[in-house]
Design an enzyme around this catalytic site. Structure first.
Site, short mmCIF file in Angstrom:
data_model
loop_
_atom_site.label_atom_id
_atom_site.label_comp_id
_atom_site.label_asym_id
_atom_site.label_seq_id
_atom_site.Cartn_x
_atom_site.Cartn_y
_atom_site.Cartn_z
N GLN A 174 0.71 -1.42 0.12
CA GLN A 174 -0.12 0.20 0.01
C GLN A 174 0.92 1.21 -0.06
O GLN A 174 0.81 2.13 -0.61
CB GLN A 174 -0.98 -0.02 1.23
CG GLN A 174 -1.75 1.15 1.11
CD GLN A 174 -2.70 1.39 0.24
OE1 GLN A 174 -3.07 0.51 -0.55
NE2 GLN A 174 -3.18 2.71 -0.11
N HIS A 226 2.34 3.01 -3.13
CA HIS A 226 1.66 4.02 -4.11
C HIS A 226 1.79 5.31 -4.17
O HIS A 226 1.97 6.12 -5.02
CB HIS A 226 0.00 3.78 -3.74
CG HIS A 226 -0.60 2.60 -4.27
ND1 HIS A 226 -0.58 2.20 -5.47
CD2 HIS A 226 -1.27 1.66 -3.48
CE1 HIS A 226 -1.46 1.02 -5.88
NE2 HIS A 226 -1.71 0.70 -4.73
N GLU A 280 -10.81 2.63 2.18
CA GLU A 280 -10.98 1.89 0.80
C GLU A 280 -10.63 0.62 0.87
O GLU A 280 -11.51 -0.30 0.33
CB GLU A 280 -9.93 2.74 -0.12
CG GLU A 280 -9.74 2.39 -1.60
CD GLU A 280 -8.76 2.82 -2.33
OE1 GLU A 280 -7.77 3.18 -1.51
OE2 GLU A 280 -8.69 2.82 -3.58
N HIS A 281 -9.58 0.04 1.47
CA HIS A 281 -9.33 -1.40 1.60
C HIS A 281 -9.25 -1.72 3.05
O HIS A 281 -8.59 -1.09 3.68
CB HIS A 281 -7.76 -1.81 0.61
CG HIS A 281 -7.79 -1.23 -0.67
ND1 HIS A 281 -7.06 -0.08 -0.81
CD2 HIS A 281 -7.97 -1.91 -1.72
CE1 HIS A 281 -6.93 0.19 -2.30
NE2 HIS A 281 -7.65 -0.99 -2.79
N ASP A 301 -6.40 -5.81 -6.55
CA ASP A 301 -5.77 -4.74 -7.60
C ASP A 301 -5.74 -5.19 -8.91
O ASP A 301 -5.63 -4.47 -9.79
CB ASP A 301 -4.54 -4.22 -7.18
CG ASP A 301 -4.44 -3.36 -5.81
OD1 ASP A 301 -5.43 -2.91 -5.38
OD2 ASP A 301 -3.33 -3.27 -5.14
N HIS A 305 -53.72 16.02 -11.13
CA HIS A 305 -53.10 14.77 -10.82
C HIS A 305 -54.35 13.68 -10.68
O HIS A 305 -54.43 12.47 -11.17
CB HIS A 305 -52.23 14.57 -9.83
CG HIS A 305 -50.81 14.89 -9.93
ND1 HIS A 305 -50.37 16.16 -10.19
CD2 HIS A 305 -49.68 14.16 -10.05
CE1 HIS A 305 -49.07 16.36 -10.53
NE2 HIS A 305 -48.66 15.16 -10.37
#
Lengths: 431, 431
Positions: free
Chosen positions: B256, B259, B323-324, B357, B416
């Site tokens: 991680q 990145h 996120e993960h 991934d 209506h």
């Protein structure tokens, strides 16, 4: 003389399908200030803005449980029965939208699935105004309950006497929603987005509203609160062919027009004669309607278009991407296959838009302003997020490990590769 | 000395789960000008901005079909085989997300359903940079193809020689995507959103990118183009208990961290000893990694937290909404039921984040910055809209008509009501 456009070429469609621009930008400064104040001062700021904008600013911003019980006794039994019937249909249709968990073994030992998990805290905005829009509370509250959202807050402006309408309270009670915050406008949206002393801020805000409400939703979305959509003026497009009933088409156009002077109405037909028949019916039915003035104003901007063939007609309708599309034809089933962009589609002569507004089961919170090209309306999906899971066994990682290693290497991400390699090496050692 | 937080109270969680603020606002003026220019000048403006920002600005902005075919011959056969294997898994999982049409007869004669209709024109942004992120093209292109989007455009910045990497072209060819626009940055997003002389503007833009790209996506969203999400720095949270393998946990943290220096890494455990073991492994594995510097910088901001009981640990992880989320435990299956907020969850010791991934089948375009509390990642749903339809028969409208009339009346919408009444009256006459 009515302006009926005959067979416009695709080059002319853009002009025929434009919406009036939203004037939201002018409001931004004002609404930004409201949000800031509410985020700093909480409930007291909400009260002050409500008073300043001519609304009621009750001392206690929350409806008491006793009020909900008492209100139910005052609602007309026939209306209660109708609301219960509508609720049943809406619930049935929205329950059918639940996605079962499907475990997919993509390769042996690698199982992937996704699971719908409710959004924890949601806020439902229900506009006030001349009549209480309890139908919107049904449309938002029912899927929120089915989804299982842990906290459902309703914000709605109180009447002059500081109370909420009995029907709104009855519907809230019916759905088991007991957190009702007595505030409207941008300050109500700000309270739900930022939280106050008494309101735990929500993750997502739903519901229609005036330009202040819409502007506030846009601004809080840019910060951190999710929203359902930005609702523009309501829209109806009707495709009517020789098998339509002109009186019904006219009635549907009129029902759309009564929403407001800025409502959008488009009638597309295979012949000029059909349009003229519909217009005659409009003229005949209009005088009996209480909202005549609003309707007349709205109809000044109606668009009437004739296309020789139905394929071109539907290409035009898809370019417009209406919120509501009525296919007034006995061939509605076949024609509906040509629809690519629309919020909700009504098939045949017996399906007025008002059925979907209230009771057939579909949701009436729908995409406007052309966004039907990319998104559907509010549904059960709007109240959950679909989270992916994966379970990989030792043999699973042995199988896909080399694939991951190869790809990570090619993307220059060696640590991604190592995370697999270290497992494969250990697996070898231990097996 | 590592800063391990022991049993922080809920009052301290907010500080432990904050993300660094995005500095996008500073860019807005600059990016707004780029969008304006591209909307006015089209391709020529794209070329000029690409040259000005130090990128390549090829005369022909489009990849030629021959280039795609030629590129495929130059890609390593082993990599091609791996990509094909990954594609198969991603395709299988995303196909399982297709929603069948379910026709629900809410009351006899009233049938409601929803149908997934592809978004007509989509744009996929694939970042350039040191390594070509072909995996992102797989993750966006595969669901776009399954959905049946009529036009799929890829925008990606060319290398210095004006060409696109062979692997990107190979993947595009594999997926049958032949419209590849050689541009990156805010100008590429602007071109897809506004259209140019050669690029038909798209309805929705997907894909990650640097801060210019993200800012441009935010700005075009406020106008009229839908986007998948605003991607912030990538995030990984790991829950590791006594049954974890510290070396694997360390490898996942390192993957991680590579990145980028702004990546987020959080390790939550049931004991301090486990965290210390993981850190020892991190120190052991780090020196062998080429992106050591980036990783070290990222790890300066890592968060290490111990909770006595796993329920509190998962409440904390849900408050963070990563996120993960890797659950490094032999009890991952049971523990995963406690997850309410996360983008993608990896269960057990054999499931590294890098599996998701690249190759397990799940999508790697996931919600960051806490938005996992309200939304899932990119899926087949992202490329369709779910349109509701209803068909009502004469007897159907007789059944629900009175319900609609009652409710419309109570909301003060007489037109209506009339749209139903006129049908009921006619039905009576004709039956």
């Amino acid at each position: 003389m009515e302006n009926i456009r005959l067979h416009p070429s695709p080059g002319e469609w853009a002009a025929l399908t434009t919406r009036p621009g939203l004037a939201a930008e002018k409001l931004e400064k004002k609404v930004r200030a409201i949000i800031r104040e509410v985020s700093l001062q909480g409930d007291e700021a909400v009260r002050q803005f409500s008073a300043r904008f001519g609304g009621s600013a009750p001392g206690d911003l929350w409806v008491q449980p006793g009020e909900i019980r008492a209100a139910a006794t005052r609602v007309d039994p026939l209306l209660k029965r109708s609301i219960r019937a509508a609720r049943k249909n809406i619930e049935r249709f929205h329950r059918s939208q639940a996605e079962p968990v499907r475990r997919i073994e993509t390769v042996p030992g690698v199982v992937c699935w996704r699971k719908s998990i409710p959004i924890e805290r949601v806020g439902l905005y229900i506009p006030g105004g001349t009549a209480p829009l309890f139908s919107t509370l049904l449309m938002l509250g029912i899927p929120a309950r089915i989804a299982g959202c842990a906290q459902i807050v309703v914000a709605t402006p109180p009447r002059e006497d500081g109370r909420i309408s009995d029907v709104i309270l009855f519907v809230a009670g019916l759905l088991g929603i007991d957190k009702i915050y007595k505030a409207g406008g941008a300050q109500a949206i700000a309270a739900m987005a930022c939280g106050t002393q008494t309101l735990h801020k929500v993750h997502k805000i739903f519901g229609p509203g005036n330009q202040y409400v819409t502007c506030a939703k846009k601004l809080v979305q840019a910060q951190s609160t999710a929203i359902d959509m930005l609702a523009g003026p309501s829209e109806l497009a009707i495709y009517a062919d020789a098998t339509c009933v002109p009186a019904y088409v006219a009635a549907d156009l009129l029902s759309q027009a009564e929403h407001g002077a800025d409502s959008q109405v488009i009638l597309v037909s295979s012949s000029e004669a059909i349009i003229r028949n519909v217009l005659k019916e409009v003229a005949r039915q209009l005088p009996g309607l209480p909202r005549k003035r609003i309707i007349e104003k709205c109809l000044l901007n109606k668009r009437l278009v004739v296309f020789r063939d139905h394929r071109t007609a539907f290409a035009f309708l898809n370019a417009y991407a209406p919120e509501h599309l009525v296919i007034a034809s006995q061939r509605a089933g076949v024609l509906s296959r040509l629809v690519t962009n629309a919020g909700s589609v009504f098939l045949g002569n017996h399906a007025p838009e008002s059925a979907g507004d209230y009771a057939s089961g579909t949701n009436h919170s729908l995409p406007t302003n052309g966004t039907a090209a990319v998104t559907g309306g509010v549904s059960l999906d709007s109240f959950v997020k679909k989270v992916t899971f994966q379970k990989i066994t030792g043999s699973g990682i042995r199988r896909i490990g080399p694939v991951i290693e190869e790809m990570a290497e090619a993307e220059g991400l060696q640590a991604h590769r190592s995370a697999v390699r270290i497992r494969l090496q250990n697996e070898k050692r231990t097996s």
